[in-house]
Scaffold this motif. Structure first.
Motif, PDB file in Angstrom:
ATOM      1  N   HIS A  63       0.865  -1.167   0.000  1.00 23.86           N
ATOM      2  CA  HIS A  63       0.000   0.000   0.000  1.00 23.86           C
ATOM      3  C   HIS A  63       0.912   1.230   0.000  1.00 23.86           C
ATOM      4  CE1 HIS A  63      -3.767   2.046   1.939  1.00 23.86           C
ATOM      5  NE2 HIS A  63      -3.493   2.495   0.736  1.00 23.86           N
ATOM      6  N   ILE A  64       0.851   2.040  -1.044  1.00 21.18           N
ATOM      7  CA  ILE A  64       1.789   3.149  -1.235  1.00 21.18           C
ATOM      8  C   ILE A  64       1.046   4.472  -1.124  1.00 21.18           C
ATOM      9  CG2 ILE A  64       3.411   4.238  -2.842  1.00 21.18           C
ATOM     10  CD1 ILE A  64       3.946   1.504  -4.046  1.00 21.18           C
ATOM     11  N   LEU A  65       1.678   5.431  -0.450  1.00 20.01           N
ATOM     12  CA  LEU A  65       1.153   6.791  -0.338  1.00 20.01           C
ATOM     13  C   LEU A  65       2.028   7.723  -1.175  1.00 20.01           C
ATOM     14  CD1 LEU A  65      -0.696   8.952   0.874  1.00 20.01           C
ATOM     15  CD2 LEU A  65       0.856   9.056   2.847  1.00 20.01           C
ATOM     16  N   VAL A  66       1.414   8.403  -2.158  1.00 24.66           N
ATOM     17  CA  VAL A  66       2.106   9.373  -3.005  1.00 24.66           C
ATOM     18  C   VAL A  66       1.756  10.772  -2.513  1.00 24.66           C
ATOM     19  CG1 VAL A  66       2.303  10.327  -5.330  1.00 24.66           C
ATOM     20  CG2 VAL A  66       2.160   7.848  -5.004  1.00 24.66           C
ATOM     21  N   VAL A  67       2.783  11.575  -2.234  1.00 25.25           N
ATOM     22  CA  VAL A  67       2.577  12.927  -1.706  1.00 25.25           C
ATOM     23  C   VAL A  67       3.281  13.921  -2.643  1.00 25.25           C
ATOM     24  CG1 VAL A  67       2.709  14.404   0.322  1.00 25.25           C
ATOM     25  CG2 VAL A  67       2.698  11.905   0.598  1.00 25.25           C
ATOM     26  N   ASP A  68       2.495  14.751  -3.309  1.00 33.24           N
ATOM     27  CA  ASP A  68       3.065  15.753  -4.227  1.00 33.24           C
ATOM     28  C   ASP A  68       2.034  16.849  -4.435  1.00 33.24           C
ATOM     29  OD1 ASP A  68       4.087  17.079  -6.745  1.00 33.24           O
ATOM     30  OD2 ASP A  68       5.600  15.505  -6.518  1.00 33.24           O
ATOM     31  N   ASP A  69       2.492  18.097  -4.517  1.00 31.94           N
ATOM     32  CA  ASP A  69       1.552  19.207  -4.675  1.00 31.94           C
ATOM     33  C   ASP A  69       1.094  19.398  -6.108  1.00 31.94           C
ATOM     34  OD1 ASP A  69       4.229  19.911  -5.188  1.00 31.94           O
ATOM     35  OD2 ASP A  69       3.770  22.043  -5.001  1.00 31.94           O
ATOM     36  N   GLU A  70       1.711  18.708  -7.062  1.00 33.51           N
ATOM     37  CA  GLU A  70       1.290  18.796  -8.460  1.00 33.51           C
ATOM     38  C   GLU A  70       0.317  17.670  -8.776  1.00 33.51           C
ATOM     39  OE1 GLU A  70       3.920  19.656 -11.627  1.00 33.51           O
ATOM     40  OE2 GLU A  70       5.502  20.379 -10.288  1.00 33.51           O
ATOM     41  N   GLN A  71      -0.873  18.028  -9.196  1.00 33.72           N
ATOM     42  CA  GLN A  71      -1.899  17.027  -9.477  1.00 33.72           C
ATOM     43  C   GLN A  71      -1.464  16.095 -10.594  1.00 33.72           C
ATOM     44  OE1 GLN A  71      -5.724  18.641 -10.491  1.00 33.72           O
ATOM     45  NE2 GLN A  71      -6.633  16.632 -10.896  1.00 33.72           N
ATOM     46  N   SER A  72      -0.824  16.653 -11.627  1.00 32.99           N
ATOM     47  CA  SER A  72      -0.408  15.815 -12.760  1.00 32.99           C
ATOM     48  C   SER A  72       0.583  14.747 -12.319  1.00 32.99           C
ATOM     49  CB  SER A  72       0.206  16.677 -13.861  1.00 32.99           C
ATOM     50  OG  SER A  72       1.290  17.442 -13.345  1.00 32.99           O
ATOM     51  N   MET A  73       1.497  15.098 -11.397  1.00 34.14           N
ATOM     52  CA  MET A  73       2.465  14.117 -10.906  1.00 34.14           C
ATOM     53  C   MET A  73       1.766  13.044 -10.074  1.00 34.14           C
ATOM     54  SD  MET A  73       5.424  12.840 -10.634  1.00 34.14           S
ATOM     55  CE  MET A  73       6.601  14.039 -11.275  1.00 34.14           C
ATOM     56  N   ARG A  74       0.823  13.456  -9.228  1.00 30.91           N
ATOM     57  CA  ARG A  74       0.088  12.478  -8.430  1.00 30.91           C
ATOM     58  C   ARG A  74      -0.671  11.510  -9.328  1.00 30.91           C
ATOM     59  NH1 ARG A  74      -1.513  17.162  -5.595  1.00 30.91           N
ATOM     60  NH2 ARG A  74      -3.703  16.899  -6.237  1.00 30.91           N
ATOM     61  N   GLU A  75      -1.328  12.045 -10.349  1.00 27.05           N
ATOM     62  CA  GLU A  75      -2.106  11.190 -11.249  1.00 27.05           C
ATOM     63  C   GLU A  75      -1.204  10.243 -12.020  1.00 27.05           C
ATOM     64  OE1 GLU A  75      -4.318  13.914 -13.610  1.00 27.05           O
ATOM     65  OE2 GLU A  75      -5.953  14.076 -12.160  1.00 27.05           O
ATOM     66  N   PHE A  76      -0.085  10.775 -12.496  1.00 21.80           N
ATOM     67  CA  PHE A  76       0.837   9.928 -13.254  1.00 21.80           C
ATOM     68  C   PHE A  76       1.375   8.772 -12.406  1.00 21.80           C
ATOM     69  CE2 PHE A  76       5.338   9.001 -14.055  1.00 21.80           C
ATOM     70  CZ  PHE A  76       5.210   8.336 -15.267  1.00 21.80           C
ATOM     71  N   LEU A  77       1.866   9.087 -11.180  1.00 24.94           N
ATOM     72  CA  LEU A  77       2.424   8.046 -10.328  1.00 24.94           C
ATOM     73  C   LEU A  77       1.350   7.051  -9.894  1.00 24.94           C
ATOM     74  CD1 LEU A  77       4.847  10.162  -8.112  1.00 24.94           C
ATOM     75  CD2 LEU A  77       5.477   8.427  -9.793  1.00 24.94           C
ATOM     76  N   THR A  78       0.144   7.539  -9.654  1.00 28.22           N
ATOM     77  CA  THR A  78      -0.946   6.636  -9.281  1.00 28.22           C
ATOM     78  C   THR A  78      -1.201   5.618 -10.382  1.00 28.22           C
ATOM     79  OG1 THR A  78      -2.010   8.298  -7.895  1.00 28.22           O
ATOM     80  CG2 THR A  78      -3.392   6.498  -8.691  1.00 28.22           C
ATOM     81  N   ILE A  79      -1.319   6.108 -11.610  1.00 30.37           N
ATOM     82  CA  ILE A  79      -1.615   5.212 -12.733  1.00 30.37           C
ATOM     83  C   ILE A  79      -0.468   4.235 -12.949  1.00 30.37           C
ATOM     84  CG2 ILE A  79      -2.019   5.136 -15.220  1.00 30.37           C
ATOM     85  CD1 ILE A  79      -3.393   7.920 -14.843  1.00 30.37           C
ATOM     86  N   MET A  80       0.764   4.746 -12.928  1.00 30.87           N
ATOM     87  CA  MET A  80       1.917   3.870 -13.163  1.00 30.87           C
ATOM     88  C   MET A  80       2.040   2.795 -12.084  1.00 30.87           C
ATOM     89  SD  MET A  80       5.959   4.788 -13.430  1.00 30.87           S
ATOM     90  CE  MET A  80       6.116   4.828 -11.649  1.00 30.87           C
ATOM     91  N   LEU A  81       1.896   3.179 -10.823  1.00 32.37           N
ATOM     92  CA  LEU A  81       2.051   2.223  -9.734  1.00 32.37           C
ATOM     93  C   LEU A  81       0.888   1.240  -9.682  1.00 32.37           C
ATOM     94  CD1 LEU A  81       3.409   4.639  -6.970  1.00 32.37           C
ATOM     95  CD2 LEU A  81       4.694   2.907  -8.232  1.00 32.37           C
TER      96      LEU A  81
END
Length: 537
Positions: free
Chosen positions: A89-107
């Motif tokens: 279970h991974i938590l992604v923390v970033d203030d840029e929405q595009s980065m959060r969305e990208f890492l979410t989809i990739m992971l």
């Protein structure tokens, strides 16, 4: 590139590179790259709205489905890697929405479960309510940055690894984060394979660390009575019984006096069973306050009671697939007896504060030094729970009934407590041990041996270092009968002659080797030399 304004090309290219995708200088296949990115964001393979995925780019391409089907091949994962991912279970923390969305989809495509937070404060709230196997955090964020979040994770006392993401301008902060305990950091822009590999290694590192901690706890616990040792008929019968019942799924009730090694027997049952590769979890039912015991066994939800600031797994869940050892089961309060009986019957538990049940597969081993049948007859212990637990009964004999095992136990303790040293155990020392009844059983024997090894400081166990209760009333083989002459005797001269005679005999039996003579007389070498010098020998 058809349909895209030329002045937007560099913007688009930089945005794609930001996500770690490689592009050739001629931008060949660029439309296919954009289409694939859009496909990640949208689940509509007929018309893909790229502007929803890449903000601030003024175009909406419409790309046929046949152009986007084969850009990324499925990942081929090994069985061990998949096993790690299924639990992660991974938590992604970033203030840029595009980065959060990208890492979410990739992971997620890699098989992980992903949550997101826009800054450290939002991450704090998620960390309180959920347990994470990994945190992937940017360093520079509004409200609370990655360094402060790292401090907060350490204060929670969890072993969750943290990977920092940073731009070139914040390299020094990334190094600082590593010094503060971050697992690793990755520079933006990063390649997809780079972040995949770092995440994979961080999770594997955590998994190995947890396994090592679990094994260390099991080893430390099993060493409290060394190993199951015994040549006596009682112990041989016990070994055969353990071998018979180990692979059964039936509950086992282990009885015996305090210090006989009930937990060691329980671990032996677990290690010889088909559950040996799963967890062995132990709890002393008499050591946990009654108001906390239910939460300890079954777990609780956040806010279930005062002080429950986070959700917590109970020991039944931690032992799922393995064995739960309930020591001192006779101390279990009656309200908990009812709840434990329900779990044994239904094979389901319910968190404190929850409304749904959780199925568990746990083998129960229980132990007590009390007479449970007497407790049943007096109404202190429920008869139905007793019969559920007492499917197989294992009785451990007290040490006084198997004294022939004492020399074996002593040698075993010496090997463990003084590793690398050969410890001599003189026959008179063993005689003291055999003449004692050992009310504290094996635990008391272990403590006595440890005491003697510490006080002696050498390689010979000295009877002089035994506790008083072991030497009281011990009869010496030497004749102490003395007839005092009518005119009296010089006591000091008489004792000096006796001592001189004993020292001479010891030197003769040891062929003049003073070190061996000292051992024979249970003296230190320095003490023997002093006595020889005093008497002129």
């Amino acid at each position: 590139m058809q349909g895209i304004k030329s002045d937007n090309t560099l913007k688009i290219k930089s945005k794609i590179l930001f996500f770690g995708l490689d592009l050739n200088p001629e931008l060949k296949g660029f439309g296919l790259t954009l289409a694939t990115l859009a496909a990640w964001r949208e689940d509509d393979f007929t018309h893909l709205n790229l502007s929803a995925f890449i903000p601030c780019i003024p175009f909406i391409p419409f790309i046929p489905v046949e152009n986007v089907l084969t850009f990324f091949k499925p990942n081929h994962q090994t069985e061990s890697t998949c096993a790690v991912k299924q639990k992660s279970h991974i938590l992604v923390v970033d203030d840029e929405q595009s980065m959060r969305e990208f890492l979410t989809i990739m992971l997620q495509r890699e098989g992980y479960h992903v949550d997101c937070a826009e800054d450290g404060e939002a991450a704090q709230r998620l960390l309180v309510s959920s347990a994470y196997d990994l945190v992937l955090s940017d360093i520079r964020m509004p409200n609370m940055g990655g360094i402060d979040l790292l401090h907060h994770i350490h204060q929670l006392g969890v072993d969750t690894p943290v990977i920092m993401m940073t731009a070139f301008s914040t390299t020094e902060q990334a190094v600082e984060a590593m010094k503060l305990g971050a697992y690793d950091y990755v520079m933006k822009p990063f390649k997809n394979d780079e972040i995949r590999l770092i995440v994979k290694h961080a999770l594997e590192h955590r998994s190995l660390k947890q396994e090592n901690q679990r094994l260390k706890k099991e080893i430390e616990s099993s060493l409290s009575f060394d190993r199951l040792i015994g040549k006596s008929s009682a112990m041989q019968s016990l070994f055969r019984l353990i071998e018979k019942v180990a692979d059964s799924q039936a509950s086992v009730l282990i009885t015996g006096e305090s210090g006989t090694g009930k937990e060691l027997v329980a671990r032996a049952v677990h290690q010889h069973s088909s559950r040996k590769d799963q967890s062995f979890v132990a709890i002393n039912c008499g050591a946990i306050p009654e108001n906390l015991l239910e939460s300890e066994l079954f777990g609780h939800e956040k806010g279930a009671f005062t002080g429950a600031i986070t959700a917590k797994q109970g020991l039944f869940e931690k032992a799922n697939g393995g064995t739960l050892f309930l020591d001192e089961i006779g101390e279990l309060p009656q309200p908990m007896q009812v709840k434990l009986l329900r779990v044994l019957q239904e094979k389901e538990i319910r968190h404190v504060g929850a409304t749904t049940d959780i199925a568990v597969d746990v083998r129960i081993l229980a132990a007590t030094n009390a007479d449970l049948e007497q407790s049943v007859s007096t109404g202190v212990f429920r008869s139905d729970l007793f019969y559920r637990l007492n499917v197989i009964h294992v009785q451990i004999p007290p040490l006084r009934e198997r004294k022939e095992d004492i020399p074996l136990l002593v040698n075993g303790f010496c090997r463990r407590l003084s590793p690398g040293n050969t410890v001599e155990v003189p026959p008179p020392f063993i005689r003291h041990l055999l003449d004692y009844d050992w009310p504290g059983n094996v635990r008391e024997l272990e403590n006595v041996i440890e005491r003697c090894l510490v006080l002696d400081g050498g390689n010979v166990l000295d009877s002089q270092n035994l506790p008083p209760q072991l030497t009281a009333g011990f009869s010496s083989s030497l004749s102490l009968q003395v007839d005092i002459p009518e005119d009296g005797l010089d006591l000091e001269l008489y004792l000096a002659e006796v001592e001189k005679n004993i020292l001479q005999q010891a030197l003769e039996r040891s062929n003049g080797v003073k070190k061996h003579a000292a051992k024979l007389l249970k003296l230190s070498f320095r003490s023997l030399r002093y006595r020889l010098d005093k008497l002129g020998l």
